[in-house]
Design an enzyme around this catalytic site. Structure first.
Site, short mmCIF file in Angstrom:
data_model
loop_
_atom_site.label_atom_id
_atom_site.label_comp_id
_atom_site.label_asym_id
_atom_site.label_seq_id
_atom_site.Cartn_x
_atom_site.Cartn_y
_atom_site.Cartn_z
N ILE A 1 36.22 57.24 71.52
CA ILE A 1 34.71 56.92 71.90
C ILE A 1 33.92 57.91 71.51
CG2 ILE A 1 33.32 56.49 73.85
CD1 ILE A 1 35.91 55.56 75.40
N ARG B 1 34.11 59.39 83.25
CA ARG B 1 34.10 59.15 84.64
C ARG B 1 33.20 59.99 85.49
NH1 ARG B 1 36.15 55.28 83.13
NH2 ARG B 1 38.39 54.37 83.48
N GLU C 1 31.77 55.53 93.23
CA GLU C 1 31.28 54.33 92.85
C GLU C 1 31.67 53.39 93.98
OE1 GLU C 1 31.70 55.06 88.16
OE2 GLU C 1 32.64 53.43 88.91
N HIS D 1 28.74 51.19 86.02
CA HIS D 1 29.98 51.42 85.10
C HIS D 1 30.28 50.11 84.39
CE1 HIS D 1 34.43 53.15 85.57
NE2 HIS D 1 34.22 52.56 84.39
N ALA E 1 29.69 49.92 80.91
CA ALA E 1 29.91 50.29 79.31
C ALA E 1 30.84 49.38 78.41
CB ALA E 1 30.15 51.82 79.15
#
Lengths: 313, 325
Positions: B166, B242, B271, B289, B291
């Site tokens: 990533i 995270r 979360e 969350h 992505a």
């Protein structure tokens, strides 16, 4: 130079205003509700006009300023200036190219990501306290989507360079095919729209490009297509755009400009597939200062009989 | 053979809590596996496992369906853990290794979308896209309220924390915007970017930090008060990795007090809870969350999950192992 009269068409930058005030005899047009009275009194001392994307120098204003020598625009777009009239009368015109190219291109990509990935919608959702585990509306991937660019000038090329980094195939439409690019050229805008998933307006506004994005182009772009406008509002037939979005004939839109700023069609406010911005393409501290410095530099050069920095006419 | 006999011959796949990828593409799984859905049973998880999953070899999971040592203890036949995600911090890797259980994730298929989100959040924070959209929809533009200027992205020095699949994609994207890229990672890589041994030193030299690393014991709260201080008043933090990698309490303090310039956050420590103080800030962008939540990513993720399962059950090499055995 403090005796030289400079007319500023509308508020655009407090830094520019301050500097113009220091160096010239600055007239703030918006402080005079009786424009005719103002012109009768002061027209003969005005030798320069500073305009921007909202207000410039149309034929009427130019005709009422007999001592006008130069129009220095705080923008790269020249659609608010009667260029022919300026040419006719030997009035110089400057704009602010290059310094804003990157910011405008950045915003175009930012809008593409915001629309396809529903970033603003997600942010609204979280702020409203609606996030629970187990909800997972899916959005549309940006990387690899085909991007069609209307107008492959400085800004168009900068958008292409960025989109390429996301693996997006690039194609474009412009008045003529450009040498030295590997991008696919379409002489027909409808054909470009049929063959891309994201269409971005990046050309100059002229009488020929007014409403260049019309109903036919929007339908060719289609129910999964996204329109991005970082050019000028009148590039797009706004009435048609609104109905295409409301009826689902167009998939989504990211708009930084509108036909009658600051008015924005309220029917768009309820849509999640649009992102609406208040004409901020060049709106960073750094770029606005660079633009202001260019306006000041051009004015100074003119009144010191030096070559203009960024002349158009 | 009739339907039920065919069903009996299908390999078992255990699902304790269904991953979103699994839910969206469930039909593809149900034709290939006998699905043991613990979440649909009135039995407690432990009891369900003891009763139904004693010979189950494979389990599919995700962040909200953690594979703890307790669960592993209740699955004596387990040989494969598949997570329908890139992250695997919810899996007790040590225990899996000791038990000879292979672990696979979604490899690289979610990386592009995740990198896209990082860039999207960054441009949004700098150029005030979500804030601008709010401004227009509120009618304030018509009322001639002046809209504040944003900040230029080009020329900024970006620090990427974790230069994996990533992180690398974030780097190549941001290069096209004229950003200078530096990074911190467990190891130096053969890339044209400056390597920093220390996250704090990276933060000192950069004014944008993008968090792209895995969550481990070492990276827990690695973005702490010192790093945020080093990042500075004009600094922007983007987190698509995270939540627990960032000391959230400190981050909130820094944002509320104006000690960093803004943040784009897709992940949080607890979360779906998001700190209330962030909700009223205009210089943050908050996403739930998501992505990697695109149609394309989910489709690719289910494909790679199925491919890994197929490989496992036909004794072929796993496609995207985190632990291979």
């Amino acid at each position: 130079m403090e005796s030289i009269g400079v007319l500023m068409a509308c508020p655009m930058s407090s830094y520019l205003e301050q500097e113009l005030d220091k160096r010239f005899n600055l007239y703030r047009f918006w402080n005079f509700p009786q424009k005719n009275e103002f012109l009768t009194q002061h027209a003969n001392s005005i030798r320069a006009v500073v305009g921007n994307a909202f207000a410039g120098a149309d034929a009427e204003l130019i005709d009422s300023l007999p001592k006008l020598e130069i129009v220095s625009s705080f923008s790269v777009g020249l659609d608010k200036i009667d260029l022919n009239k300026c040419k006719e009368k030997g009035i110089r015109v400057t704009n602010t190219p290059d310094v804003l190219t990157e910011d405008v291109a950045d915003l175009a990509i930012g809008l593409m990501l915001a629309v396809l990935r529903r970033i603003c919608e997600c942010d609204r959702y979280v702020r409203k306290g609606l996030w629970k585990t187990g909800d997972f509306k899916l959005t549309s991937k940006f990387s690899g989507k085909s991007v069609g660019i209307i107008g492959l000038g400085r800004i168009g090329l900068a958008i292409a360079k960025r989109a390429e980094a996301f693996g997006c195939p690039i194609s474009y439409h412009s008045r003529s095919e450009k040498p030295n690019t590997n991008y696919k050229y379409y002489s027909s805008l409808v054909e470009l729209a049929s063959n891309c998933q994201i269409l971005v307006v990046a050309c100059a506004l002229t009488p020929e490009t007014r409403h260049i994005v019309n109903r036919e182009v929007m339908e060719a772009l289609g129910p999964k297509g996204v329109l991005i406008n970082i050019g000028r509002g009148p590039h797009v037939d706004e009435k048609e755009l609104v109905s295409a979005l409301l009826e689902g004939r167009l998939g989504g839109a990211g708009l930084d400009v509108f036909e009658n700023e600051p008015e924005v069609p309220e029917q768009l406010f309820g849509l999640e597939n649009v992102v609406l911005l208040p004409h901020v393409g060049s709106g960073t501290e750094e770029t606005r200062k660079d633009m202001a410095d260019l306006v000041l530099g051009n004015l100074e050069a003119h009144f010191l009989n030096k070559p203009l920095l960024t002349p158009v006419v | 053979m009739d339907q039920s006999e065919e069903q009996i011959n299908l390999p078992e796949l255990l699902v304790i809590n269904p991953p979103p990828v699994f839910i969206v593409h469930q039909h593809q799984f149900s034709t290939k596996f006998k699905l043991l859905k613990a979440y649909e049973s009135p039995l407690s998880t432990d009891l369900f496992l003891q009763t139904h999953a004693q010979s189950t070899k494979a389990i599919i999971c995700y962040g909200k369906s953690p594979i703890t040592s307790n669960i592993l203890h209740l699955l004596p036949s387990l040989r494969l853990v598949v997570t329908a995600s890139a992250g695997f911090n919810h899996i007790d890797l040590l225990e899996c290794k000791q038990r000879g259980i292979a672990v696979v994730n979604t490899g690289d298929v979610l990386s592009e979308d995740t990198a896209d989100t990082a860039v999207g959040l960054l441009i949004d924070v700098l150029r005030k896209i979500s804030a601008g959209d709010r401004f227009v929809r509120s009618g304030n533009w018509v009322n001639k309220v002046q809209y504040p200027l944003g900040s230029r992205l080009g020329g900024r020095h970006v620090g990427i924390v974790g230069l994996g699949n990533i992180g690398l994609k974030v780097a190549t994207r941001l290069e096209a915007f004229g950003c200078k890229i530096s990074y911190n990672s467990r190891q130096k890589k053969t890339v044209p970017y400056n390597f920093y041994q220390n996250v704090c030193e990276l933060a000192l030299d950069c004014n944008i930090l993008v968090i792209c690393c895995t969550l481990t014991v070492q990276t827990h709260h690695v973005i702490d008060k010192d790093v945020l201080k080093a990042l500075g008043k004009d600094g922007i933090l983007i987190n698509i990795a995270r939540g627990p990698i960032v000391d959230e309490k400190e981050l909130v303090k820094f944002l509320v007090e104006g000690e960093i310039a803004g943040a784009g956050l897709d992940v949080f420590e607890n979360e779906p809870k998001v700190p209330q103080e962030l909700i009223s800030l205009d210089n943050v962008v908050l996403t739930p969350h998501k992505a990697a939540f695109t149609e394309e990513a989910f489709s690719d993720a289910s494909q790679i999950v199925l491919a890994n399962l197929e490989a496992f059950f036909s004794n072929k090499p796993l496609i995207s192992p985190v632990i291979d055995v």
